[in-house]
Design a protein around this motif. Sequence first.
Motif, PDB file in Angstrom:
ATOM      1  N   PRO A  98       0.554  -1.383  -0.283  1.00  0.00           N
ATOM      2  CA  PRO A  98       0.170  -0.097  -0.091  1.00  0.00           C
ATOM      3  C   PRO A  98       0.770   1.579   0.122  1.00  0.00           C
ATOM      4  CG  PRO A  98       0.387  -1.327   2.107  1.00  0.00           C
ATOM      5  CD  PRO A  98       0.923  -2.318   0.887  1.00  0.00           C
ATOM      6  N   VAL A  99       0.502   2.157  -0.526  1.00  0.00           N
ATOM      7  CA  VAL A  99       1.039   3.836  -0.786  1.00  0.00           C
ATOM      8  C   VAL A  99      -0.199   4.394  -0.044  1.00  0.00           C
ATOM      9  CG1 VAL A  99       1.920   5.340  -2.329  1.00  0.00           C
ATOM     10  CG2 VAL A  99       1.761   2.750  -2.782  1.00  0.00           C
ATOM     11  N   TYR A 100       0.904   5.432   0.849  1.00  0.00           N
ATOM     12  CA  TYR A 100       0.363   6.245   1.321  1.00  0.00           C
ATOM     13  C   TYR A 100       0.838   7.543   1.587  1.00  0.00           C
ATOM     14  CZ  TYR A 100      -1.719   2.122   4.185  1.00  0.00           C
ATOM     15  OH  TYR A 100      -2.686   1.322   5.202  1.00  0.00           O
ATOM     16  N   VAL A 101       0.369   8.864   1.475  1.00  0.00           N
ATOM     17  CA  VAL A 101      -0.119  10.011   1.160  1.00  0.00           C
ATOM     18  C   VAL A 101      -0.106  11.096   2.042  1.00  0.00           C
ATOM     19  CG1 VAL A 101       0.649  12.294  -0.509  1.00  0.00           C
ATOM     20  CG2 VAL A 101       0.549  10.351  -1.462  1.00  0.00           C
ATOM     21  N   GLY A 102       0.378  11.901   3.363  1.00  0.00           N
ATOM     22  CA  GLY A 102      -0.119  12.439   4.314  1.00  0.00           C
ATOM     23  C   GLY A 102      -0.933  11.086   5.511  1.00  0.00           C
ATOM     24  N   GLY A 103      -0.808  10.750   5.105  1.00  0.00           N
ATOM     25  CA  GLY A 103      -1.167   9.614   6.346  1.00  0.00           C
ATOM     26  C   GLY A 103      -2.601   8.666   6.484  1.00  0.00           C
ATOM     27  N   LYS A 104      -2.746   8.496   4.592  1.00  0.00           N
ATOM     28  CA  LYS A 104      -3.880   8.325   4.336  1.00  0.00           C
ATOM     29  C   LYS A 104      -3.514   7.151   2.664  1.00  0.00           C
ATOM     30  CE  LYS A 104      -7.815  11.532   4.815  1.00  0.00           C
ATOM     31  NZ  LYS A 104      -8.520  12.631   4.004  1.00  0.00           N
ATOM     32  N   GLN A 105      -3.749   5.930   2.452  1.00  0.00           N
ATOM     33  CA  GLN A 105      -3.906   5.757   1.529  1.00  0.00           C
ATOM     34  C   GLN A 105      -4.496   6.179   0.006  1.00  0.00           C
ATOM     35  OE1 GLN A 105      -5.104   1.335   1.703  1.00  0.00           O
ATOM     36  NE2 GLN A 105      -3.960   0.649   0.017  1.00  0.00           N
ATOM     37  N   VAL A 106      -3.536   5.486  -0.922  1.00  0.00           N
ATOM     38  CA  VAL A 106      -3.838   6.264  -1.876  1.00  0.00           C
ATOM     39  C   VAL A 106      -4.278   4.903  -2.934  1.00  0.00           C
ATOM     40  CG1 VAL A 106      -3.011   8.761  -1.397  1.00  0.00           C
ATOM     41  CG2 VAL A 106      -1.932   7.613  -2.626  1.00  0.00           C
ATOM     42  N   GLY A 107      -3.581   3.939  -2.906  1.00  0.00           N
ATOM     43  CA  GLY A 107      -3.121   3.613  -3.880  1.00  0.00           C
ATOM     44  C   GLY A 107      -1.921   1.950  -3.225  1.00  0.00           C
ATOM     45  N   GLU A 108      -1.741   1.332  -4.494  1.00  0.00           N
ATOM     46  CA  GLU A 108      -0.708   0.431  -4.134  1.00  0.00           C
ATOM     47  C   GLU A 108       0.477   0.459  -5.557  1.00  0.00           C
ATOM     48  OE1 GLU A 108      -2.474  -4.078  -5.745  1.00  0.00           O
ATOM     49  OE2 GLU A 108      -3.382  -3.490  -3.591  1.00  0.00           O
ATOM     50  N   VAL A 109       1.244  -0.284  -5.264  1.00  0.00           N
ATOM     51  CA  VAL A 109       2.574  -0.698  -6.073  1.00  0.00           C
ATOM     52  C   VAL A 109       1.812  -1.548  -6.878  1.00  0.00           C
ATOM     53  CG1 VAL A 109       4.324  -0.307  -6.451  1.00  0.00           C
ATOM     54  CG2 VAL A 109       4.380   0.596  -4.625  1.00  0.00           C
ATOM     55  N   VAL A 110       1.836  -1.588  -8.042  1.00  0.00           N
ATOM     56  CA  VAL A 110       1.552  -2.341  -9.307  1.00  0.00           C
ATOM     57  C   VAL A 110       2.270  -2.818 -10.114  1.00  0.00           C
ATOM     58  CG1 VAL A 110      -1.145  -1.926  -9.386  1.00  0.00           C
ATOM     59  CG2 VAL A 110      -0.083  -1.150 -11.064  1.00  0.00           C
ATOM     60  N   ASP A 111       3.680  -1.948 -10.735  1.00  0.00           N
ATOM     61  CA  ASP A 111       4.754  -2.405 -11.090  1.00  0.00           C
ATOM     62  C   ASP A 111       6.067  -0.953 -10.821  1.00  0.00           C
ATOM     63  OD1 ASP A 111       6.245  -3.141 -13.145  1.00  0.00           O
ATOM     64  OD2 ASP A 111       5.088  -2.833 -14.698  1.00  0.00           O
ATOM     65  N   ILE A 112       7.319  -1.232 -11.351  1.00  0.00           N
ATOM     66  CA  ILE A 112       8.635  -0.975 -11.299  1.00  0.00           C
ATOM     67  C   ILE A 112       9.141  -0.463 -12.563  1.00  0.00           C
ATOM     68  CG2 ILE A 112      10.519  -0.122 -10.190  1.00  0.00           C
ATOM     69  CD1 ILE A 112       8.748  -1.686  -7.603  1.00  0.00           C
ATOM     70  N   LEU A 113      10.013   1.006 -13.234  1.00  0.00           N
ATOM     71  CA  LEU A 113       9.894   0.741 -14.424  1.00  0.00           C
ATOM     72  C   LEU A 113      10.884   1.633 -14.131  1.00  0.00           C
ATOM     73  CD1 LEU A 113       6.812   2.872 -16.009  1.00  0.00           C
ATOM     74  CD2 LEU A 113       7.412   0.238 -16.182  1.00  0.00           C
ATOM     75  N   ASP A 114      12.160   0.898 -15.015  1.00  0.00           N
ATOM     76  CA  ASP A 114      13.063   1.604 -14.949  1.00  0.00           C
ATOM     77  C   ASP A 114      13.119   2.424 -15.847  1.00  0.00           C
ATOM     78  OD1 ASP A 114      16.119   1.578 -15.687  1.00  0.00           O
ATOM     79  OD2 ASP A 114      16.396  -0.094 -16.073  1.00  0.00           O
ATOM     80  N   ALA A 115      13.396   3.367 -15.718  1.00  0.00           N
ATOM     81  CA  ALA A 115      13.509   5.001 -15.951  1.00  0.00           C
ATOM     82  C   ALA A 115      14.943   5.088 -16.384  1.00  0.00           C
ATOM     83  CB  ALA A 115      12.455   6.307 -15.882  1.00  0.00           C
ATOM     84  N   GLY A 116      15.860   4.912 -16.674  1.00  0.00           N
ATOM     85  CA  GLY A 116      17.122   4.941 -16.729  1.00  0.00           C
ATOM     86  C   GLY A 116      17.670   5.888 -15.401  1.00  0.00           C
ATOM     87  N   ALA A 117      17.408   6.762 -15.185  1.00  0.00           N
ATOM     88  CA  ALA A 117      18.210   7.407 -14.148  1.00  0.00           C
ATOM     89  C   ALA A 117      17.528   7.221 -12.611  1.00  0.00           C
ATOM     90  CB  ALA A 117      18.728   9.196 -14.618  1.00  0.00           C
ATOM     91  N   GLN A 118      16.718   6.970 -13.064  1.00  0.00           N
ATOM     92  CA  GLN A 118      15.987   6.637 -11.819  1.00  0.00           C
ATOM     93  C   GLN A 118      15.024   5.452 -11.824  1.00  0.00           C
ATOM     94  OE1 GLN A 118      14.679  10.057  -9.220  1.00  0.00           O
ATOM     95  NE2 GLN A 118      13.603  10.861 -10.961  1.00  0.00           N
ATOM     96  N   ASP A 119      14.391   4.852 -10.692  1.00  0.00           N
ATOM     97  CA  ASP A 119      13.240   3.990 -11.309  1.00  0.00           C
ATOM     98  C   ASP A 119      12.829   4.386 -10.690  1.00  0.00           C
ATOM     99  OD1 ASP A 119      14.837   1.112 -11.881  1.00  0.00           O
ATOM    100  OD2 ASP A 119      15.671   1.562  -9.792  1.00  0.00           O
ATOM    101  N   VAL A 120      10.805   4.009 -11.473  1.00  0.00           N
ATOM    102  CA  VAL A 120       9.994   5.043 -10.846  1.00  0.00           C
ATOM    103  C   VAL A 120       8.803   3.576 -10.803  1.00  0.00           C
ATOM    104  CG1 VAL A 120       7.934   6.051 -12.002  1.00  0.00           C
ATOM    105  CG2 VAL A 120      10.040   6.358 -12.978  1.00  0.00           C
TER     106      VAL A 120
END
Length: 162
Positions: A98-120
Amino acid sequence: MRLVEIGRFGAPFALKGGLKFRGEPVLLHLERVYVEGHGFRAVEDLYRVGEELVVHLAGVSSRELAEALVGLRVYASVEDLPPLEEGRYYYFALIGLPVYVGGKQVGEVVDILDAGAQDVLVIRGVGERLRDQTERLVPLQAPYVRVEGEAIHVEPIPGLFD
């Protein structure tokens, strides 16, 4: 036993069954891998040629045999993976958190992309706030993103989750 994808085989290398490997460098620490459609194979040799990693597998002793494996997915057993330093994570372990922003759940991680300089992180919304299942992309970069316990906390980024 749980398998996780660590990469794919690229082009054959030389004449004795070598294959270029594209994926996680964790391969350097494995004695065996699971090859899509071919089962487990022992890693007999592994070396770098320039920036590329070349692997030789048991039973793959010619260029022709290697050609049959080009493009196939390569997996590792979770139990075979080496432990990581504190603060480092295997990406497969972040999927579904689960992903939280400001203490509220806003979603969940479904994938991770290799964007070169950093992962997303690819975050898909949950709950009433993001009913439309919109996917958001968030750079996996400290200090904006923290993995704590069994959740990911993202510092509020204006406009990202509005």
